[in-house]
Design a protein around this motif. Structure first.
Motif, PDB file in Angstrom:
ATOM      1  N   GLY A 101       0.700  -1.237  -0.004  1.00 37.81           N
ATOM      2  CA  GLY A 101       0.037   0.102  -0.170  1.00 37.81           C
ATOM      3  C   GLY A 101       0.995   1.304   0.032  1.00 37.81           C
ATOM      4  O   GLY A 101       0.496   2.349  -0.185  1.00 37.81           O
ATOM      5  N   ASN A 102       2.260   0.989   0.351  1.00 41.72           N
ATOM      6  CA  ASN A 102       3.171   2.108   0.391  1.00 41.72           C
ATOM      7  C   ASN A 102       4.075   1.961  -1.048  1.00 41.72           C
ATOM      8  O   ASN A 102       4.944   1.333  -0.788  1.00 41.72           O
ATOM      9  CB  ASN A 102       3.952   2.375   1.681  1.00 41.72           C
ATOM     10  N   LEU A 103       3.740   2.672  -1.866  1.00 45.38           N
ATOM     11  CA  LEU A 103       4.401   2.622  -3.193  1.00 45.38           C
ATOM     12  C   LEU A 103       5.330   4.034  -3.265  1.00 45.38           C
ATOM     13  O   LEU A 103       4.740   5.037  -3.347  1.00 45.38           O
ATOM     14  CB  LEU A 103       3.692   2.241  -4.396  1.00 45.38           C
ATOM     15  N   PHE A 105       6.672   6.063  -6.461  1.00 46.65           N
ATOM     16  CA  PHE A 105       6.347   6.029  -7.966  1.00 46.65           C
ATOM     17  C   PHE A 105       7.492   6.976  -8.489  1.00 46.65           C
ATOM     18  O   PHE A 105       8.219   7.889  -8.187  1.00 46.65           O
ATOM     19  CB  PHE A 105       4.972   6.840  -8.184  1.00 46.65           C
ATOM     20  N   GLY A 106       7.738   6.654  -9.884  1.00 47.62           N
ATOM     21  CA  GLY A 106       8.543   7.406 -10.785  1.00 47.62           C
ATOM     22  C   GLY A 106       7.687   8.653 -11.212  1.00 47.62           C
ATOM     23  O   GLY A 106       6.238   8.694 -10.833  1.00 47.62           O
ATOM     24  N   LYS A 107       8.228   9.496 -11.884  1.00 48.31           N
ATOM     25  CA  LYS A 107       7.639  10.754 -12.179  1.00 48.31           C
ATOM     26  C   LYS A 107       6.749  10.599 -13.431  1.00 48.31           C
ATOM     27  O   LYS A 107       5.878  11.593 -13.815  1.00 48.31           O
ATOM     28  CB  LYS A 107       8.584  11.893 -12.745  1.00 48.31           C
TER      29      LYS A 107
ATOM     30  N   SER B  33      -5.013   3.276   1.501  1.00 49.10           N
ATOM     31  CA  SER B  33      -3.689   4.244   1.313  1.00 49.10           C
ATOM     32  C   SER B  33      -4.111   5.441   0.520  1.00 49.10           C
ATOM     33  O   SER B  33      -5.043   5.737  -0.194  1.00 49.10           O
ATOM     34  CB  SER B  33      -2.698   3.573   0.243  1.00 49.10           C
ATOM     35  N   TYR B  35      -2.640   9.072  -1.457  1.00 46.15           N
ATOM     36  CA  TYR B  35      -1.347   9.584  -2.225  1.00 46.15           C
ATOM     37  C   TYR B  35      -1.876  11.200  -2.544  1.00 46.15           C
ATOM     38  O   TYR B  35      -3.070  11.277  -2.970  1.00 46.15           O
ATOM     39  CB  TYR B  35      -1.227   8.921  -3.638  1.00 46.15           C
ATOM     40  N   GLN B  37      -1.100  13.745  -5.550  1.00 48.81           N
ATOM     41  CA  GLN B  37      -0.411  13.923  -7.074  1.00 48.81           C
ATOM     42  C   GLN B  37      -0.173  15.337  -7.461  1.00 48.81           C
ATOM     43  O   GLN B  37      -1.291  15.970  -7.541  1.00 48.81           O
ATOM     44  CB  GLN B  37      -1.183  12.984  -8.112  1.00 48.81           C
ATOM     45  N   GLY B  42       4.796  14.911  -8.545  1.00 54.98           N
ATOM     46  CA  GLY B  42       4.609  13.454  -8.897  1.00 54.98           C
ATOM     47  C   GLY B  42       3.526  12.703  -7.926  1.00 54.98           C
ATOM     48  O   GLY B  42       2.828  13.489  -6.999  1.00 54.98           O
ATOM     49  N   LEU B  43       3.619  11.409  -7.555  1.00 57.27           N
ATOM     50  CA  LEU B  43       2.893  10.884  -6.802  1.00 57.27           C
ATOM     51  C   LEU B  43       3.657  10.362  -5.369  1.00 57.27           C
ATOM     52  O   LEU B  43       4.576   9.997  -5.627  1.00 57.27           O
ATOM     53  CB  LEU B  43       2.184   9.519  -7.384  1.00 57.27           C
ATOM     54  N   PHE B  45       3.245   9.097  -1.505  1.00 55.44           N
ATOM     55  CA  PHE B  45       2.553   8.449  -0.569  1.00 55.44           C
ATOM     56  C   PHE B  45       2.338   9.290   0.804  1.00 55.44           C
ATOM     57  O   PHE B  45       3.390   9.919   1.451  1.00 55.44           O
ATOM     58  CB  PHE B  45       3.309   7.122  -0.107  1.00 55.44           C
ATOM     59  N   GLU B  48      -1.236   4.977   5.174  1.00 62.55           N
ATOM     60  CA  GLU B  48      -1.787   3.835   4.813  1.00 62.55           C
ATOM     61  C   GLU B  48      -2.523   3.224   6.168  1.00 62.55           C
ATOM     62  O   GLU B  48      -2.018   3.583   7.467  1.00 62.55           O
ATOM     63  CB  GLU B  48      -0.884   2.794   4.317  1.00 62.55           C
ATOM     64  N   ASN B  56       1.553   2.965   7.912  1.00 57.80           N
ATOM     65  CA  ASN B  56       2.659   3.748   7.384  1.00 57.80           C
ATOM     66  C   ASN B  56       2.562   5.056   6.867  1.00 57.80           C
ATOM     67  O   ASN B  56       1.210   5.386   6.979  1.00 57.80           O
ATOM     68  CB  ASN B  56       3.068   3.172   6.060  1.00 57.80           C
ATOM     69  N   LEU B  90      -5.297  10.914  -4.199  1.00 60.21           N
ATOM     70  CA  LEU B  90      -5.949   9.522  -4.693  1.00 60.21           C
ATOM     71  C   LEU B  90      -5.843   8.735  -3.432  1.00 60.21           C
ATOM     72  O   LEU B  90      -5.075   8.674  -2.577  1.00 60.21           O
ATOM     73  CB  LEU B  90      -4.711   9.186  -5.991  1.00 60.21           C
TER      74      LEU B  90
END
Lengths: 115, 117
Positions: A101-103, A105-107, B33, B35, B37, B42-43, B45, B48, B56, B90
């Motif tokens: 659930g904790n990712l 990410f790239g741009k 979770s 996020y 953006q 970007g995205l 976190f 969670e 987290n 998100l």
């Protein structure tokens, strides 16, 4: 700190051409790796996921990705681009600790498909 | 099966105000979770939750908080809004059985677009 690098913020291909979107990660231990796609005004949809079961991962919509530990890469490919593939693509890696659930990410890489 | 539902879809606030965003996960999912953006960052976190407990937390100031209810619905709150908080927020849910399995997928909602003026 763990990070994900996507080479190229914009990629343009012709319809029917090969799609190659590049992703490199920084991690000494192979993590979970993901590719997501985002269409305008929508959330993210999972294309495929690497979990160490196989280095070549097949996803939805004809996409696949190959995990290469020696290159710390997880590039996304599709043999023949369709107009409907135009979207933004994100590579992601699970954060240390393994929670999916904790990712991180790239741009993102915006893919354009020309007729 | 209904997907992840986020409300509202769009929100306009002014600096200094606070805002609460809502997320209803897919039925049966216990993990949620959040996020942020933005075009520049970007995205990223935020946090969670699993079974009403924060598992987290990302690197955001204390103005950003969240909670999860017993029915797995989640809310996130941002207090004392700043212009830089303008973003698409998100929410994503997954089954979260036993804290997570290798076969779980993260399902995203369409997001709440927050504009801070």
């Amino acid at each position: 700190a763990q990070s994900v690098t996507q080479l190229g913020s914009h990629v343009s291909v012709s319809e029917g051409a090969l799609v190659l979107l590049r992703c490199n990660y920084s991690s000494s231990v192979p993590p979970y790796l993901f590719w997501y796609v985002q269409y305008p005004n929508q959330g993210l949809q999972l294309l495929l996921k690497y979990t160490s079961a196989a280095t070549l991962v097949k996803g939805i919509n004809g996409f696949e990705a190959e995990f290469k530990k020696s290159e710390t890469s997880f590039h996304l490919t599709k043999p023949s681009a369709h107009m409907s593939d135009a979207a933004e693509y994100f590579c992601a890696v699970s954060a240390p600790g393994g929670s999916q659930g904790n990712l991180i990410f790239g741009k993102g890489t915006k893919l354009s498909v020309k007729p | 099966k209904a997907g992840v539902t986020q409300t509202p879809r769009y929100l306009i606030k002014t600096r200094g105000q606070q805002v609460t965003l809502s997320c209803s996960p897919i039925s049966g999912h216990r993990s949620v979770s959040w996020y942020q953006q933005t075009p520049g960052q970007g995205l990223q976190f935020l946090f969670e939750y699993f079974s009403e407990t924060q598992r987290n937390k990302g690197n955001f100031p204390g103005r950003f908080s969240g909670r999860q209810f017993s029915n797995s619905r989640s809310e996130m709150n941002v207090s004392t809004l700043e212009l830089g908080d303008s973003a698409l927020y998100l929410c994503a849910s997954r089954g979260g059985r036993g804290g997570g399995t290798t076969n779980e997928k993260l399902f995203f909602g369409s997001g709440t677009q927050l504009s801070v003026l």
